[in-house]
Design an enzyme around this catalytic site. Structure first.
Site, PDB file in Angstrom:
ATOM      1  N   LYS A   1      12.549 -19.007 -29.030  1.00 53.40           N
ATOM      2  CA  LYS A   1      13.842 -18.465 -28.945  1.00 53.40           C
ATOM      3  C   LYS A   1      14.537 -18.284 -30.267  1.00 53.40           C
ATOM      4  CE  LYS A   1      13.488 -19.966 -23.895  1.00 53.40           C
ATOM      5  NZ  LYS A   1      14.118 -20.191 -22.817  1.00 53.40           N
TER       6      LYS A   1
ATOM      7  N   HIS B   1      10.462 -11.196 -20.902  1.00 51.79           N
ATOM      8  CA  HIS B   1      10.915 -12.667 -20.730  1.00 51.79           C
ATOM      9  C   HIS B   1      12.281 -12.615 -19.988  1.00 51.79           C
ATOM     10  CE1 HIS B   1      12.915 -16.489 -21.497  1.00 51.79           C
ATOM     11  NE2 HIS B   1      11.744 -16.985 -21.692  1.00 51.79           N
TER      12      HIS B   1
ATOM     13  N   SER C   1      10.938 -25.467 -18.173  1.00 44.47           N
ATOM     14  CA  SER C   1      11.058 -26.777 -18.337  1.00 44.47           C
ATOM     15  C   SER C   1       9.933 -27.469 -18.401  1.00 44.47           C
ATOM     16  CB  SER C   1      12.190 -27.293 -17.157  1.00 44.47           C
ATOM     17  OG  SER C   1      13.525 -26.649 -17.079  1.00 44.47           O
TER      18      SER C   1
ATOM     19  N   ASN D   1       7.577 -20.934 -27.448  1.00 44.88           N
ATOM     20  CA  ASN D   1       8.831 -19.941 -27.415  1.00 44.88           C
ATOM     21  C   ASN D   1       9.831 -20.361 -27.951  1.00 44.88           C
ATOM     22  OD1 ASN D   1      10.616 -17.784 -27.178  1.00 44.88           O
ATOM     23  ND2 ASN D   1      10.481 -17.509 -24.942  1.00 44.88           N
TER      24      ASN D   1
ATOM     25  N   GLU E   1      15.119 -13.906 -20.416  1.00 52.44           N
ATOM     26  CA  GLU E   1      16.159 -13.563 -20.977  1.00 52.44           C
ATOM     27  C   GLU E   1      16.397 -12.339 -21.540  1.00 52.44           C
ATOM     28  OE1 GLU E   1      15.450 -17.167 -23.759  1.00 52.44           O
ATOM     29  OE2 GLU E   1      15.759 -18.068 -21.789  1.00 52.44           O
TER      30      GLU E   1
ATOM     31  N   GLU F   1       7.205 -17.388 -14.632  1.00 54.44           N
ATOM     32  CA  GLU F   1       8.625 -18.290 -15.221  1.00 54.44           C
ATOM     33  C   GLU F   1       9.732 -18.296 -14.077  1.00 54.44           C
ATOM     34  OE1 GLU F   1       8.206 -19.306 -19.552  1.00 54.44           O
ATOM     35  OE2 GLU F   1       9.372 -17.252 -19.388  1.00 54.44           O
TER      36      GLU F   1
ATOM     37  N   GLY G   1      15.068 -23.686 -19.002  1.00 52.28           N
ATOM     38  CA  GLY G   1      16.216 -24.121 -19.847  1.00 52.28           C
ATOM     39  C   GLY G   1      16.915 -24.871 -18.835  1.00 52.28           C
TER      40      GLY G   1
HETATM   41  P1  PGA Z   1      12.055 -23.615 -21.137  1.00 52.32           P
HETATM   42  O1  PGA Z   1      11.789 -22.190 -21.463  1.00 52.32           O
HETATM   43  O2  PGA Z   1      10.675 -24.486 -21.360  1.00 52.32           O
HETATM   44  O3  PGA Z   1      13.024 -24.214 -22.326  1.00 52.32           O
HETATM   45  O4  PGA Z   1      12.607 -23.941 -19.695  1.00 52.32           O
HETATM   46  C1  PGA Z   1      10.673 -21.775 -21.053  1.00 52.32           C
HETATM   47  C2  PGA Z   1      10.667 -20.150 -21.283  1.00 52.32           C
HETATM   48  O5  PGA Z   1      11.689 -19.545 -21.527  1.00 52.32           O
HETATM   49  O6  PGA Z   1       9.639 -19.529 -21.766  1.00 52.32           O
END
Ligand code: PGA
Length: 250
Positions: free
Chosen positions: A14, A97, A213, A12, A99, A167, A173
């Protein structure tokens, strides 16, 4: 016993990258793709680059959008539809997601409607669920995840086109990964939900991937857990180490 579910790794990206850096990532994926025999690989560029990435990838890696709206077209400024995603040759969409849920305020019901519409439009769905840190700390992780999964499942008829991404919001993140035990515990719980509320077949076949992460250092230990069927990778999917994550089950 090794699972018969094909390992699934999504990247992803983003809201990151530009034409040049995305071309570089695609070049690296094309170079490495001969190794991706046992893993289904999907990358999700920002919507404006979907077509470029579909055209430039060799073919083994599929492309996903990061979001879409719940209807095919109309006066919805700024949105894209599942039909448009399909039209440019992408095969998947990420929905729900964290976010989208927590930065843009999307609620379970809207996410469910998006899941239903995307599947009926003929694209696969990577449906994300996960608890906030406060919810983990007050012991409601399972309730929150089940509530999210329930709404998603009410909108799914064909589970072969759905991948569930667990997640935990506190791990996205942040550099703070769930331990393999924490991930396994929730994945197993989700599989149990499917067994009880959908069917044993779906519980056995649906892929439940972990995100938060994930990197080249922690992926192998997570991948060794029986109910972890792959990853949704954010930050590390922009880097060469994404290839190691793809191969973490091999
Ligand atoms: P990250 O994001 O690996 O940067 O923690 C994972 C995600 O949001 O799918």
């Amino acid at each position: 016993m090794a699972s018969s579910r094909k390992f699934f790794v999504g990247g992803n990206w983003k809201m990151n990258g530009n034409s040049e850096s995305i071309a570089e990532i695609v070049k690296n994926l094309n170079k490495a793709e001969k190794d991706f025999t046992r893993t289904e690989v999907v990358v999700a560029p920002p919507a404006i680059y979907l077509k470029q990435v579909v055209q430039d990838l060799n073919g083994k890696v599929a492309v996903s959008a990061q979001n879409c709206y719940k209807v095919s077209k109309g006066a919805f400024t700024g949105e894209i539809s599942a039909e448009m995603i399909k039209d440019v040759g992408a095969k998947w969409v990420i929905l729900g997601h964290s976010e989208r849920r927590h930065v843009f305020g999307e609620k379970d019901e809207l996410i469910g409607e998006k899941v239903g519409h995307s599947l009926s439009a003929g694209i696969g769905v990577i449906a994300c669920v996960g608890e906030l840190l406060s919810e983990r700390e007050n012991g409601t992780t399972n309730d929150v995840v089940c509530r999210q999964i329930k709404v998603i499942s009410e909108n799914v008829a064909d589970w072969s086109k759905v991948v569930i991404a667990y997640e935990p919001v506190w791990a996205i993140g942040t550099g703070k990964t769930a331990t393999p035990e924490q991930a396994q515990e929730v994945h197993q719980m989700i599989r149990g939900f499917f067994k009880e509320n959908v069917s044993s077949e779906v519980a056995l076949s649906v892929r439940i991937i972990y995100g938060g992460s994930v990197n080249a250092k922690n992926c192998c230990e997570l991948a060794a857990k029986p109910d972890v069927d792959g990853f949704l990778v954010g930050g590390a999917s922009l880097k060469p180490e994404f290839i190691s994550i793809i191969n973490s089950r091999n």
